[in-house]
Design an enzyme around this catalytic site. Structure first.
Site, mmCIF file in Angstrom:
data_model
loop_
_atom_site.group_PDB
_atom_site.id
_atom_site.type_symbol
_atom_site.label_atom_id
_atom_site.label_comp_id
_atom_site.label_asym_id
_atom_site.label_seq_id
_atom_site.Cartn_x
_atom_site.Cartn_y
_atom_site.Cartn_z
ATOM 1 N N CYS A 1 -8.548 -6.322 -10.027
ATOM 2 C CA CYS A 1 -7.171 -6.596 -9.587
ATOM 3 C C CYS A 1 -7.032 -6.575 -8.067
ATOM 4 C CB CYS A 1 -6.203 -5.602 -10.224
ATOM 5 S SG CYS A 1 -6.536 -3.877 -9.831
ATOM 6 N N HIS B 1 -3.687 -0.081 -10.649
ATOM 7 C CA HIS B 1 -3.555 -1.546 -10.568
ATOM 8 C C HIS B 1 -3.060 -1.927 -9.181
ATOM 9 C CE1 HIS B 1 -3.369 -5.490 -12.298
ATOM 10 N NE2 HIS B 1 -2.061 -5.621 -12.085
ATOM 11 N N ASP C 1 2.012 -10.908 -9.902
ATOM 12 C CA ASP C 1 0.748 -10.272 -10.269
ATOM 13 C C ASP C 1 -0.290 -11.367 -10.527
ATOM 14 O OD1 ASP C 1 -1.313 -8.711 -11.164
ATOM 15 O OD2 ASP C 1 -0.075 -7.485 -12.496
#
Length: 671
Positions: free
Chosen positions: A421, A465, A481
């Site tokens: 991520c 994250h 995202d």
């Protein structure tokens, strides 16, 4: 080879050796939990000393002389100073206690030395809770306590010693009787704010968690940790997993590899406008200690939580921060909106700080951004084009991406196309800034796992994250995202479902979804641990006050608490004493039958003297001048001979279940 149990081995040894062996095993149990936090040489040195003492015990050798032990002790203390640079403080103090206990075992000559070892063991048991107060450690310490009490009892017996199983049962009984007495001060002793077992400044060092910077691999490393970051109890219905974003740190400064927070610019401070939509979701967060000043709440909370003695508030980037580091488990309530607009009125001077890029890095990325800007003049169109690029160009979501060079973003976007991520968030923000769109990286946690046993949402370090925020006109800062463009399952499911965990260097792959029994075991253990944390470790002054108010005490103070504690403690101890007295009278059926015989003989004019044992009493009862009838004398003699065999000669097997019935039959004949 024939298997030999510890109990049978102890029975085959002389009593002094078996007792010493039991003491060594108990000391090993006491020392075992400390091996995880001490320098490697201390557990190794203690193990060597324990083995040395065991060898001396088995071979009947002499104890080492003092001229040998004193240099060993001096070397050990020098090692402690070398490891900790001090002989004071918690860490050095516990290390010295461990070494002192190990060395004292080699200097045990008298009963006084035994008591010193036992009480040192109790101190080290207490010190174990400096490092962990989990339910597992508490249960293990209960086992150690029973072992210590059994060891202490074993050295007190004179004459015949009961079997180890019986001594363990008695040790467990003593520990069980102490539990009600312990519960009284736990509930009623005046509570203090702060961790009971923590030392300010070093109680929570070394906690794993999010960092104050982000580089490739920094968040991927956290995915191997099952440590719990916080738990959440939703008062209102929980939102879908895709909405579970727990905001922490905002990064705005990039040096080509590492992201760090943007330095504060006081001259540009302005009020932050937030437009809420919908209904707030109320939830209660139980945050584990982490030594940081960050709080977590569902994005976006409408107010800073209230923490007694530790004020909290929002930073300019809407991070929840406390005045003091979180060095103990805290619980707070928050209400959050999942639909909102943040800072749509941001000034151009404020936004300029979110456009900076380091010169001389990532030329291919900059060229790609220029191409997008020339082809697409709308910011929304550029954002969609970049997300489409991630979806269509065979990017992979992986915990083990290849190493990146100096131009890390170029290597990721146009070569490896494999990352976690932080790679996607970092590359996306660089592309946005190169396209003239203010953007920043946000780290925190995403998702969590609802425990079906207690209904709590558990957020682990593996849920760490990174995502991005871009500023759009009339909307303000908008969360995007980019990981969801490549691995949408990561947002909808837990990480372990998307990327099965690999253990032992990748040799073993753990997929919890394919092991239902493992999942059931895990959620039940988590629920039990959470209940332990909420009810025991988090028993705060506020909870104590609520309990007393429930009992009818409106304004309890220390005087009321002291009086209640003394009164309740006295009642509990009186109840335990009454149970013990009653059980003492009926606990040994053989002794009860013998006592009945003595009473019968006293009524016949032949009472037993206090100094008389069964053999001497039998000789007097069966003497020629005894007032007993010949038939009664014969029954009394057989009774007392059998009683003596049962009570004092364990090895001959006379303690069979039939012995008691034989004694009762003979008692009837004695009448």
């Amino acid at each position: 080879m024939r298997h030999t149990s510890f109990a049978s081995l102890a029975r085959s040894l002389p009593r002094d050796k078996s007792d010493t062996l039991l003491l060594l095993v108990t000391c090993a149990l006491v020392l075992a939990p400390h091996a995880s936090h001490l320098p490697w040489w201390i557990p190794a040195f203690s193990t060597a000393l324990l083995l040395w003492r065991g060898w001396i015990t088995f071979h009947g050798s002499r104890m080492p002389p003092r001229w040998l032990l004193l240099p060993l002790a001096a070397l050990a203390m020098a090692g402690v100073y070398w490891s900790y640079k001090t002989l004071l403080g918690r860490e050095a103090g516990v290390a010295m206690l461990v070494l002192l206990l190990s060395l004292k075992l080699l200097e045990m000559h008298a009963r006084r030395d035994l008591h010193v070892i036992v009480f040192l063991s109790f101190f080290l048991m207490l010190a174990t809770f400096f490092y962990s107060q989990s339910i597992g450690i508490a249960l293990f310490m209960l086992v150690v306590l029973i072992a210590l009490l059994t060891t202490q009892l074993s050295f007190q017996y004179t004459g015949t010693v009961p079997p180890l199983r019986q001594r363990l049962r008695l040790g467990a009984l003593i520990a069980g009787l102490a539990i009600p007495v312990m519960l009284v001060p736990f509930f009623l002793f005046p509570r203090i704010q702060g961790p009971l077992w923590g030392v300010p400044g070093d109680a929570y060092t070394g906690r794993i968690g999010l960092s104050e910077s982000m580089a490739p691999g920094s968040i991927a490393n956290l995915t191997q940790s099952d440590d719990i970051a916080f738990r959440v109890k939703f008062i209102d219905p929980a939102p879908p997993k895709s909405k579970l974003y727990w905001r922490s740190i905002v990064f705005g400064q990039y040096d080509g590899r590492t992201w760090t927070p943007l330095p504060p610019q006081p001259a540009l401070n302005q009020s932050i406008q937030i437009r809420w939509r919908g209904v707030p979701l109320r939830h209660q967060v139980t945050l584990e200690p982490n030594g940081r000043r960050w709080l977590f709440a569902l994005e976006m909370p409408n107010a800073a939580p209230l923490l007694p003695g530790n004020p909290s508030g929002f930073s300019a980037e809407l991070q929840l921060l406390t005045q003091n580091p979180i060095d103990q488990r805290v619980r707070y309530e928050a209400a959050s909106y999942t639909d909102f607009d943040v800072q749509p009125n941001a000034a151009a001077a404020v936004l300029q700080g979110w456009l900076g890029l380091p010169p001389g890095f990532n030329p291919e990325t900059l060229a790609f951004a220029r191409h997008l800007r020339q082809q697409l003049h709308d910011h929304t169109a550029i954002i969609n084009a970049v997300l489409q690029f991630f979806r269509n160009q065979n990017f992979r979501y992986t915990l083990a991406p290849p190493l990146l060079g100096k131009d890390a973003i170029d290597d990721f976007l146009f070569s490896s196309r494999a990352g976690f991520c932080e790679h996607y968030a970092s590359a996306f923000v660089v592309l946005m800034r190169a396209s003239g769109i203010p953007a920043r990286v946000v780290t925190g946690y995403q998702g969590g796992e609802i425990n079906p046993v207690d209904g709590y949402l558990t957020v682990r370090q593996s849920d760490a994250h990174a995502w991005a925020e871009v500023w759009l006109e009339k909307r303000g800062w908008v969360r995007l995202d980019p990981t969801a463009a490549v691995a949408p399952d990561r947002i909808e499911k837990s990480l372990s479902e998307v990327l099965p965990r690999r253990l032992f260097g990748g040799l073993v792959q753990l997929d919890a979804g394919r092991s239902p029994w493992l999942s059931v075991l895990r959620v039940n253990w988590d629920a039990m641990t959470n209940r332990w944390n909420q009810s025991v470790l988090n028993y705060s002054p506020e909870k104590q006050r609520e309990l007393l108010q429930l009992l009818g005490f409106k304004e309890p103070d220390w005087r009321i608490l002291t009086g209640l504690m003394l009164a309740t403690g006295s009642l509990v101890m009186a109840a335990i004493a009454a149970i013990l007295i009653r059980n003492r009278q009926t606990s040994d059926p053989v002794a009860a039958v013998y006592a009945t015989l003595c009473k019968n003989m006293a009524r016949k004019g032949v009472p037993r003297a206090l100094h008389e044992g069964p053999r001497a009493y039998c000789a007097r009862l069966t003497a020629i001048d005894s007032p007993l009838a010949p038939q009664t004398r014969d029954a009394v003699e057989r009774f007392l001979q059998l009683y003596e065999a049962v009570q004092y000669d364990v090895a001959d097997g006379s303690s069979s279940p039939d012995a008691l019935s034989q004694l009762k039959s003979l008692l009837t004949a004695c009448r």
